[in-house]
Design a protein around this motif. Structure first.
Motif, short mmCIF file in Angstrom:
data_model
loop_
_atom_site.label_atom_id
_atom_site.label_comp_id
_atom_site.label_asym_id
_atom_site.label_seq_id
_atom_site.Cartn_x
_atom_site.Cartn_y
_atom_site.Cartn_z
N PRO A 57 -6.73 -10.93 4.90
CA PRO A 57 -8.18 -10.82 4.95
C PRO A 57 -8.58 -9.37 5.25
CG PRO A 57 -7.46 -12.76 6.16
CD PRO A 57 -6.21 -12.01 5.77
N SER A 58 -9.54 -8.86 4.51
CA SER A 58 -9.80 -7.41 4.59
C SER A 58 -11.29 -7.11 4.61
CB SER A 58 -9.15 -6.68 3.41
OG SER A 58 -9.73 -7.09 2.19
N LEU A 59 -11.55 -5.90 5.11
CA LEU A 59 -12.89 -5.33 5.07
C LEU A 59 -12.78 -3.92 4.52
CD1 LEU A 59 -15.78 -5.76 7.49
CD2 LEU A 59 -15.12 -3.40 6.93
N VAL A 60 -13.67 -3.58 3.59
CA VAL A 60 -13.73 -2.24 3.00
C VAL A 60 -15.00 -1.58 3.51
CG1 VAL A 60 -13.85 -0.90 0.88
CG2 VAL A 60 -12.49 -3.01 0.95
N PHE A 61 -14.83 -0.38 4.06
CA PHE A 61 -15.97 0.36 4.61
C PHE A 61 -16.07 1.72 3.94
CE2 PHE A 61 -17.68 3.53 7.54
CZ PHE A 61 -18.91 2.96 7.87
N CYS A 62 -17.21 1.97 3.31
CA CYS A 62 -17.46 3.27 2.68
C CYS A 62 -18.84 3.74 3.12
CB CYS A 62 -17.42 3.14 1.15
SG CYS A 62 -17.60 4.73 0.29
N PRO A 63 -18.93 4.86 3.86
CA PRO A 63 -20.22 5.28 4.41
C PRO A 63 -21.28 5.58 3.36
CG PRO A 63 -18.40 6.47 5.44
CD PRO A 63 -17.84 5.73 4.27
N GLU A 304 -15.07 -4.90 15.50
CA GLU A 304 -15.85 -6.12 15.63
C GLU A 304 -16.17 -6.72 14.26
OE1 GLU A 304 -19.89 -7.48 17.96
OE2 GLU A 304 -19.88 -5.54 16.95
N ARG A 305 -16.62 -5.89 13.33
CA ARG A 305 -17.02 -6.40 12.01
C ARG A 305 -15.80 -6.90 11.22
NH1 ARG A 305 -22.08 -5.58 9.67
NH2 ARG A 305 -22.72 -5.22 11.83
N THR A 306 -14.67 -6.21 11.36
CA THR A 306 -13.46 -6.65 10.65
C THR A 306 -12.99 -7.98 11.19
OG1 THR A 306 -12.81 -4.34 10.26
CG2 THR A 306 -11.10 -6.02 10.02
N ARG A 307 -12.95 -8.15 12.50
CA ARG A 307 -12.53 -9.42 13.09
C ARG A 307 -13.47 -10.57 12.70
NH1 ARG A 307 -10.94 -7.16 19.15
NH2 ARG A 307 -8.75 -6.66 18.67
N GLN A 308 -14.74 -10.27 12.59
CA GLN A 308 -15.71 -11.32 12.31
C GLN A 308 -15.81 -11.67 10.83
OE1 GLN A 308 -19.42 -9.89 13.91
NE2 GLN A 308 -18.93 -10.49 16.02
N GLU A 309 -15.63 -10.66 9.96
CA GLU A 309 -16.02 -10.87 8.57
C GLU A 309 -14.96 -10.57 7.52
OE1 GLU A 309 -19.76 -9.15 7.58
OE2 GLU A 309 -20.69 -9.67 9.48
N ALA A 310 -13.79 -10.09 7.92
CA ALA A 310 -12.74 -9.83 6.92
C ALA A 310 -12.49 -11.12 6.13
CB ALA A 310 -11.46 -9.38 7.61
#
Length: 311
Positions: A57-63, A304-310
């Protein structure tokens, strides 16, 4: 501990210093061993990284807005291109105080009882205050006649909010948010007094530039709880956007706060962008980092966001 989630941070050269994200990644490694974080160039994501990103499960963050990388899966937070009209619509839908805004056409009837005596004219997709002008409502036809449609084919008109301070210096707030929380609250103020618009507009019907993109200004990192809380509400209306550069003004006559725009494309990393390095002295940039411990807070938000939404 074996990682359970992947976090991919997309860095864009010139828009942010990669050292910022390296510091963020180090904090994540220390505080969140359940997350494996990697930093890559937003324009050069390798096939190996693409496959790695979706192994867990992953989260991609691009400013910033970056059309180059299309993830194969996962939850994505990135910059987003929204016109000033689209931003204004979100403000209204969220019940946020914002100047009346609409697309401008020369033939439109404008009631001074609604719009006031002066209005702001600006490109629908612009930045750094370029071609932002104030004009008298009575002269709007002349403004339209002289506007260059090739330079700015689409234009908006906006209710004018007088945000000069008690000594007639133009002032506003820039709040940089990430994933919903402020990383920086800055008050900007022109060092030269601003003549009343009525005085200048009598001589120049085409209008006058009135913005804070100038070398002749001060920047202070302020404790302004009402601005901070207002920025959180604004960011809540753009929860799908990674970073915002929110422009807020305080009306001189009432003290009421208004949001003007949020720069959702995300080119607002005023800690270390090339633009900031060119125009800000080192002490100003150091103060920006220090105000809310920006990089530590950025790491905590990503954890926090990765743990909640990945996904």
């Amino acid at each position: 501990m074996q990682p359970l989630r992947n976090l991919l941070i997309l860095h864009t050269e010139g828009a942010q210093d990669i050292a910022d994200w390296m510091a963020v990644r180090e904090t994540i490694r220390t505080k969140a061993p359940d997350i494996e974080a990697r930093i890559v160039d937003s324009e050069r994501v390798s096939p190996v990284t693409r496959k790695w990103q979706i192994r867990r499960p992953s989260l991609v963050f691009c400013p910033i807005h970056s059309p180059h990388y299309k993830p194969l899966g996962g939850t994505i937070y990135a910059g987003k291109r929204l016109s000033k009209i689209e931003q204004a619509e979100r403000f209204v839908d969220a019940g946020l105080a914002t100047p009346r805004t609409m697309r401008f056409t020369p033939e439109m009837p404008l009631d001074p009882e609604i719009w006031g005596q002066n209005v702001v004219i600006k490109p629908i997709r612009g930045s750094h205050g370029v071609n932002v002008r104030i004009a008298r409502l009575a002269d709007i036809a002349e403004v339209a006649r002289r506007w260059d449609p090739q330079a700015d084919p689409e234009v908006i008109i906006q209710q004018f909010i007088d945000h000069t301070d008690a000594s007639h210096h133009l002032a506003d707030y820039r709040v940089v948010t990430m994933l919903g929380l402020p990383l920086m609250v800055q008050r900007r103020r022109l060092t030269r007094p601003q003549p009343p618009p009525e005085t200048v507009l009598k001589r120049n019907p085409f209008g006058v530039a009135m913005n804070l993109v100038s070398r002749h200004r001060t920047r202070d990192y302020v404790d302004a709880p009402d601005v901070y809380e207002f920025a959180i509400k604004i960011a809540g209306a753009f929860r799908d956007v990674a970073c915002l550069g929110i422009d807020i003004v305080r009306e001189r006559s009432t003290g009421r706060l208004y949001v003007l725009e949020v720069n959702p494309g995300g080119n607002v990393w005023q800690f270390s962008s090339d633009f900031t390095k060119t125009f800000w002295p080192p002490e100003d940039r150091a103060a920006a980092y220090d105000q809310f411990n920006a990089l530590e807070l950025a790491a905590e938000l990503l954890i926090e966001r990765t743990r909640q939404e990945a996904s």
